[in-house]
Scaffold this motif. Structure first.
Motif, PDB file in Angstrom:
ATOM      1  N   VAL A 117       0.852  -1.192   0.000  1.00  0.00           N
ATOM      2  CA  VAL A 117       0.000   0.000   0.000  1.00  0.00           C
ATOM      3  C   VAL A 117       0.886   1.240   0.000  1.00  0.00           C
ATOM      4  CG1 VAL A 117      -1.774   1.271   1.255  1.00  0.00           C
ATOM      5  CG2 VAL A 117      -1.823  -1.237   1.223  1.00  0.00           C
ATOM      6  N   GLY A 118       0.683   2.107  -1.002  1.00  0.00           N
ATOM      7  CA  GLY A 118       1.574   3.261  -1.142  1.00  0.00           C
ATOM      8  C   GLY A 118       2.948   2.810  -1.575  1.00  0.00           C
ATOM      9  N   ALA A 119       2.981   2.037  -2.642  1.00  0.00           N
ATOM     10  CA  ALA A 119       4.199   1.315  -3.031  1.00  0.00           C
ATOM     11  C   ALA A 119       5.270   2.177  -3.668  1.00  0.00           C
ATOM     12  CB  ALA A 119       3.832   0.177  -4.000  1.00  0.00           C
ATOM     13  N   LEU A 179      -7.351   4.500   2.105  1.00  0.00           N
ATOM     14  CA  LEU A 179      -8.417   4.611   3.104  1.00  0.00           C
ATOM     15  C   LEU A 179      -9.634   3.763   2.755  1.00  0.00           C
ATOM     16  CD1 LEU A 179      -8.149   8.460   3.611  1.00  0.00           C
ATOM     17  CD2 LEU A 179      -7.539   6.725   5.305  1.00  0.00           C
ATOM     18  N   LEU A 180      -9.696   3.304   1.518  1.00  0.00           N
ATOM     19  CA  LEU A 180     -10.779   2.427   1.075  1.00  0.00           C
ATOM     20  C   LEU A 180     -10.205   1.527  -0.021  1.00  0.00           C
ATOM     21  CD1 LEU A 180     -13.785   1.726   1.438  1.00  0.00           C
ATOM     22  CD2 LEU A 180     -14.298   3.352  -0.391  1.00  0.00           C
ATOM     23  N   LEU A 181      -9.509   0.484   0.385  1.00  0.00           N
ATOM     24  CA  LEU A 181      -8.784  -0.365  -0.564  1.00  0.00           C
ATOM     25  C   LEU A 181      -9.747  -1.059  -1.524  1.00  0.00           C
ATOM     26  CD1 LEU A 181      -6.157  -1.966   1.858  1.00  0.00           C
ATOM     27  CD2 LEU A 181      -5.760  -0.189   0.139  1.00  0.00           C
ATOM     28  N   PRO A 182      -9.429  -1.039  -2.823  1.00  0.00           N
ATOM     29  CA  PRO A 182     -10.330  -1.607  -3.836  1.00  0.00           C
ATOM     30  C   PRO A 182     -10.135  -3.115  -4.007  1.00  0.00           C
ATOM     31  CG  PRO A 182      -8.452  -0.612  -4.915  1.00  0.00           C
ATOM     32  CD  PRO A 182      -8.266  -0.344  -3.439  1.00  0.00           C
ATOM     33  N   GLN A 201      -7.595   4.072  10.175  1.00  0.00           N
ATOM     34  CA  GLN A 201      -8.433   3.571   9.087  1.00  0.00           C
ATOM     35  C   GLN A 201      -7.624   2.754   8.084  1.00  0.00           C
ATOM     36  OE1 GLN A 201     -11.525   3.308   8.646  1.00  0.00           O
ATOM     37  NE2 GLN A 201     -11.679   2.780   6.476  1.00  0.00           N
ATOM     38  N   ILE A 202      -6.411   3.207   7.779  1.00  0.00           N
ATOM     39  CA  ILE A 202      -5.551   2.466   6.855  1.00  0.00           C
ATOM     40  C   ILE A 202      -5.207   1.093   7.430  1.00  0.00           C
ATOM     41  CG2 ILE A 202      -3.220   2.414   5.846  1.00  0.00           C
ATOM     42  CD1 ILE A 202      -3.489   5.495   5.566  1.00  0.00           C
ATOM     43  N   LEU A 203      -4.891   1.038   8.715  1.00  0.00           N
ATOM     44  CA  LEU A 203      -4.572  -0.238   9.352  1.00  0.00           C
ATOM     45  C   LEU A 203      -5.779  -1.180   9.301  1.00  0.00           C
ATOM     46  CD1 LEU A 203      -2.560   0.924  12.506  1.00  0.00           C
ATOM     47  CD2 LEU A 203      -1.659   0.040  10.341  1.00  0.00           C
ATOM     48  N   ARG A 204      -6.970  -0.656   9.512  1.00  0.00           N
ATOM     49  CA  ARG A 204      -8.180  -1.481   9.437  1.00  0.00           C
ATOM     50  C   ARG A 204      -8.380  -2.029   8.028  1.00  0.00           C
ATOM     51  NH1 ARG A 204     -11.849   2.739  12.950  1.00  0.00           N
ATOM     52  NH2 ARG A 204     -11.345   1.903  15.044  1.00  0.00           N
ATOM     53  N   GLU A 205      -8.159  -1.184   7.032  1.00  0.00           N
ATOM     54  CA  GLU A 205      -8.310  -1.624   5.650  1.00  0.00           C
ATOM     55  C   GLU A 205      -7.247  -2.659   5.277  1.00  0.00           C
ATOM     56  OE1 GLU A 205     -10.577  -0.594   2.670  1.00  0.00           O
ATOM     57  OE2 GLU A 205     -11.463  -1.036   4.620  1.00  0.00           O
ATOM     58  N   MET A 206      -6.016  -2.437   5.711  1.00  0.00           N
ATOM     59  CA  MET A 206      -4.961  -3.421   5.459  1.00  0.00           C
ATOM     60  C   MET A 206      -5.319  -4.763   6.089  1.00  0.00           C
ATOM     61  SD  MET A 206      -1.540  -1.055   5.992  1.00  0.00           S
ATOM     62  CE  MET A 206      -0.384  -2.422   5.716  1.00  0.00           C
TER      63      MET A 206
END
Length: 236
Positions: free
Chosen positions: A66-68, A121-124, A149-154
């Motif tokens: 994420v954010g590569a 914030l909302l991974l597809p 939120q990013i950690l939850r999505e990950m």
């Protein structure tokens, strides 16, 4: 003087405000790869992600970064997988169109690497779509509520574990970086944003608290040389 290291800075970096030219951004990609090699992100990945894959005895695995950025860590992962007789599906997610293109351009010799444009914030991706989800030098760009939120999505899109590598907010890291940057770095973005990134980054207890707020299980934060923190958490 040391008060500035007691809490995270929220001053925006040039890369976050768009205060740069196209030429500066192209130069930034190359110098950023060099800085990351110096500062040990690949080494940290070997002692976290690769160690987990070996412990799980996986011959096939998938990883989302994420954010590569330009996909440097994905190429390190794909190379390691080949060298150890493993197969990997590696995906780099970037919101920035140019960065997503760069992942593909830099990874022509790695068909196992693909790129997707999307919002962290909302991974597809569907739930549990990847074995592992990682990010490196990414979360410090966000305020704490967004990091949660990013950690939850990950965690949502991972079947096994998430691994978050970021900077350790330490005075020595800041003064070493600013000193060396004046000597060897030419790109304005890297010189300015690199120093500010340290001020925006975390201490171990802060990162662990964000993991707790995200509801992550069996989470821990380790320090890695030089001046890196690695959050490791189970998602199954």
């Amino acid at each position: 003087m040391f008060d500035r290291f007691k809490r995270r800075s929220y001053e925006l970096e040039y890369i976050d405000t768009g205060s740069y030219t196209a030429a500066e951004y192209e130069d930034c990609i190359g110098e950023l790869q060099l800085v990351n090699r110096w500062m040990g992100d690949a080494h940290t990945l070997k002692s976290t992600l690769f160690k987990e894959v070996v412990a799980a005895r996986l011959k096939d695995f998938s990883v989302l970064d994420v954010g590569a950025g330009s996909g440097e860590l994905l190429r390190v992962t794909a190379t390691w997988a080949r060298e150890t007789g493993r197969t990997v599906r590696a995906v780099g997610l970037e919101l920035n169109e140019r960065s997503a293109e760069s992942i593909l351009e830099e990874s022509r010799e790695f068909p196992e690497i693909t790129a997707v444009r999307g919002d962290a914030l909302l991974l597809p991706f569907a739930d549990a779509d990847f074995d592992y989800v990682i990010c490196s030098l990414f979360t410090h760009h966000f305020v704490n509520e967004q990091v949660v939120q990013i950690l939850r999505e990950m965690s949502r899109v991972s079947r096994r574990r998430i691994i978050v590598i970021d900077l350790h907010r330490h005075p020595l890291a800041y003064f070493l970086y600013t000193t060396l940057a004046k000597l060897v770095l030419k790109n304005r973005l890297i010189r300015h944003d690199g120093a500010l990134s340290i001020l925006r980054s975390f201490k171990a207890d802060e990162l662990f608290e964000l993991a707790k707020r995200a509801g992550l299980r069996e989470a821990w934060v380790e320090r890695h040389f030089p001046f890196r923190l690695a959050l490791n958490a189970q998602t199954t």
